[in-house]
Design an enzyme around this catalytic site. Structure first.
Site, PDB file in Angstrom:
ATOM      1  N   ILE A  34      50.287  40.499  51.805  1.00  0.00           N
ATOM      2  CA  ILE A  34      51.207  39.461  52.276  1.00  0.00           C
ATOM      3  C   ILE A  34      52.624  39.667  51.722  1.00  0.00           C
ATOM      4  O   ILE A  34      53.606  39.186  52.293  1.00  0.00           O
ATOM      5  CB  ILE A  34      50.665  38.049  51.902  1.00  0.00           C
ATOM      6  CG1 ILE A  34      51.231  36.978  52.815  1.00  0.00           C
ATOM      7  CG2 ILE A  34      50.921  37.722  50.446  1.00  0.00           C
ATOM      8  CD1 ILE A  34      50.498  35.644  52.722  1.00  0.00           C
ATOM      9  N   ASN A  91      44.254  46.743  39.690  1.00  0.00           N
ATOM     10  CA  ASN A  91      44.571  46.043  38.446  1.00  0.00           C
ATOM     11  C   ASN A  91      43.331  45.311  37.961  1.00  0.00           C
ATOM     12  O   ASN A  91      42.644  44.638  38.745  1.00  0.00           O
ATOM     13  CB  ASN A  91      45.704  45.037  38.684  1.00  0.00           C
ATOM     14  CG  ASN A  91      46.987  45.726  39.124  1.00  0.00           C
ATOM     15  OD1 ASN A  91      47.319  46.797  38.618  1.00  0.00           O
ATOM     16  ND2 ASN A  91      47.702  45.122  40.057  1.00  0.00           N
ATOM     17  N   GLY A  97      47.583  43.012  35.156  1.00  0.00           N
ATOM     18  CA  GLY A  97      48.397  42.423  36.218  1.00  0.00           C
ATOM     19  C   GLY A  97      47.598  41.919  37.403  1.00  0.00           C
ATOM     20  O   GLY A  97      48.149  41.667  38.472  1.00  0.00           O
ATOM     21  N   GLN A  98      46.295  41.747  37.217  1.00  0.00           N
ATOM     22  CA  GLN A  98      45.470  41.267  38.328  1.00  0.00           C
ATOM     23  C   GLN A  98      45.756  39.790  38.585  1.00  0.00           C
ATOM     24  O   GLN A  98      45.740  38.976  37.655  1.00  0.00           O
ATOM     25  CB  GLN A  98      43.979  41.464  37.998  1.00  0.00           C
ATOM     26  CG  GLN A  98      43.066  41.087  39.160  1.00  0.00           C
ATOM     27  CD  GLN A  98      41.595  41.382  38.879  1.00  0.00           C
ATOM     28  OE1 GLN A  98      41.221  41.749  37.760  1.00  0.00           O
ATOM     29  NE2 GLN A  98      40.761  41.217  39.885  1.00  0.00           N
ATOM     30  N   HIS A 104      40.051  44.824  44.426  1.00  0.00           N
ATOM     31  CA  HIS A 104      40.820  45.371  45.544  1.00  0.00           C
ATOM     32  C   HIS A 104      41.576  46.606  45.114  1.00  0.00           C
ATOM     33  O   HIS A 104      41.986  46.740  43.963  1.00  0.00           O
ATOM     34  CB  HIS A 104      41.795  44.337  46.115  1.00  0.00           C
ATOM     35  CG  HIS A 104      42.669  43.672  45.089  1.00  0.00           C
ATOM     36  ND1 HIS A 104      42.213  42.665  44.278  1.00  0.00           N
ATOM     37  CD2 HIS A 104      43.958  43.876  44.743  1.00  0.00           C
ATOM     38  CE1 HIS A 104      43.184  42.263  43.484  1.00  0.00           C
ATOM     39  NE2 HIS A 104      44.254  42.995  43.728  1.00  0.00           N
ATOM     40  N   HIS A 106      44.971  48.697  46.116  1.00  0.00           N
ATOM     41  CA  HIS A 106      46.227  48.717  46.864  1.00  0.00           C
ATOM     42  C   HIS A 106      46.430  50.149  47.376  1.00  0.00           C
ATOM     43  O   HIS A 106      46.405  51.099  46.583  1.00  0.00           O
ATOM     44  CB  HIS A 106      47.419  48.386  45.957  1.00  0.00           C
ATOM     45  CG  HIS A 106      47.385  47.029  45.322  1.00  0.00           C
ATOM     46  ND1 HIS A 106      48.177  45.990  45.748  1.00  0.00           N
ATOM     47  CD2 HIS A 106      46.687  46.554  44.259  1.00  0.00           C
ATOM     48  CE1 HIS A 106      47.958  44.924  44.985  1.00  0.00           C
ATOM     49  NE2 HIS A 106      47.063  45.243  44.068  1.00  0.00           N
TER      50      HIS A 106
HETATM   51  P1  5GP Z   1      46.817  42.024  42.213  1.00  0.00           P
HETATM   52  O1  5GP Z   1      48.075  41.464  41.614  1.00  0.00           O
HETATM   53  O2  5GP Z   1      45.642  41.122  41.930  1.00  0.00           O
HETATM   54  O3  5GP Z   1      46.568  43.452  41.899  1.00  0.00           O
HETATM   55  O4  5GP Z   1      47.067  42.019  43.792  1.00  0.00           O
HETATM   56  C1  5GP Z   1      46.919  40.883  44.581  1.00  0.00           C
HETATM   57  C2  5GP Z   1      47.682  41.140  45.853  1.00  0.00           C
HETATM   58  O5  5GP Z   1      47.258  40.188  46.810  1.00  0.00           O
HETATM   59  C3  5GP Z   1      49.202  40.982  45.721  1.00  0.00           C
HETATM   60  O6  5GP Z   1      49.832  42.204  46.075  1.00  0.00           O
HETATM   61  C4  5GP Z   1      49.532  39.846  46.681  1.00  0.00           C
HETATM   62  O7  5GP Z   1      50.754  40.050  47.386  1.00  0.00           O
HETATM   63  C5  5GP Z   1      48.343  39.832  47.613  1.00  0.00           C
HETATM   64  N1  5GP Z   1      48.033  38.530  48.165  1.00  0.00           N
HETATM   65  C6  5GP Z   1      47.966  37.341  47.488  1.00  0.00           C
HETATM   66  N2  5GP Z   1      47.624  36.350  48.321  1.00  0.00           N
HETATM   67  C7  5GP Z   1      47.449  36.917  49.551  1.00  0.00           C
HETATM   68  C8  5GP Z   1      47.078  36.384  50.823  1.00  0.00           C
HETATM   69  O8  5GP Z   1      46.823  35.199  51.008  1.00  0.00           O
HETATM   70  N3  5GP Z   1      47.014  37.266  51.844  1.00  0.00           N
HETATM   71  C9  5GP Z   1      47.285  38.607  51.690  1.00  0.00           C
HETATM   72  N4  5GP Z   1      47.195  39.370  52.777  1.00  0.00           N
HETATM   73  N5  5GP Z   1      47.627  39.133  50.502  1.00  0.00           N
HETATM   74  C10 5GP Z   1      47.708  38.291  49.443  1.00  0.00           C
END
Ligand code: 5GP
Length: 120
Positions: A34, A91, A97-98, A104, A106
């Site tokens: 997003i 992460n 930084g999770q 997931h 990236h």
């Molecule tokens: P993390 O920080 O946990 O490694 O990555 C989480 C990712 O999820 C972030 O890059 C953030 O932009 C994405 N994200 C958070 N909420 C949503 C959502 O509701 N929809 C989508 N498509 N991505 C999301």
């Protein structure tokens, strides 16, 4: 820590929150981030309840793990970054930084990546 089935990605898997889907099969879902950090920024997630890489690596079956990472590879190929190059990030936990507690990966590409990740 226990898996929280109310996390955002669990809601996306259940169809309670929309996403821009890139790929889906019985075990894996991929959708656009997003808040993209690169022109190509796709999140690839297993549908199983894994909080992060840590629990996925410990608990997923070998078949599930192989299938997951083969999907990641296939997506990179189909999204046309196999030749140009891409970055995979996952992460784990607070200092990693999770921000969403469902494992997931990236998949980032279509621009040159910085040499080192920012650490602050
Ligand atoms: P993390 O920080 O946990 O490694 O990555 C989480 C990712 O999820 C972030 O890059 C953030 O932009 C994405 N994200 C958070 N909420 C949503 C959502 O509701 N929809 C989508 N498509 N991505 C999301």
């Amino acid at each position: 820590m226990a898996y929280d089935s109310n996390n955002i990605f669990a809601k996306i898997i259940r169809g309670e929150i929309p996403c821009k889907k890139v790929y889906e099969d019985a075990e894996v879902l991929a959708f656009e981030d997003i808040s993209p950090a690169a022109p190509l920024h796709v999140l690839v997630i297993p549908k199983g309840e894994y909080r992060s890489f840590d629990s996925f690596a410990r608990k997923a079956s070998p078949e599930e793990m192989v299938h997951f990472f083969r999907v990641v590879q296939k997506l990179a190929e189909e999204l046309d970054v196999k030749e140009s190059g891409y970055r995979l990030i996952t992460n784990h936990g607070a200092e990693g930084g999770q921000t969403v507690d469902h494992f997931h990966i990236h998949l980032l590409g279509k621009k040159p990546m910085s040499k080192l990740l920012a650490t602050e």
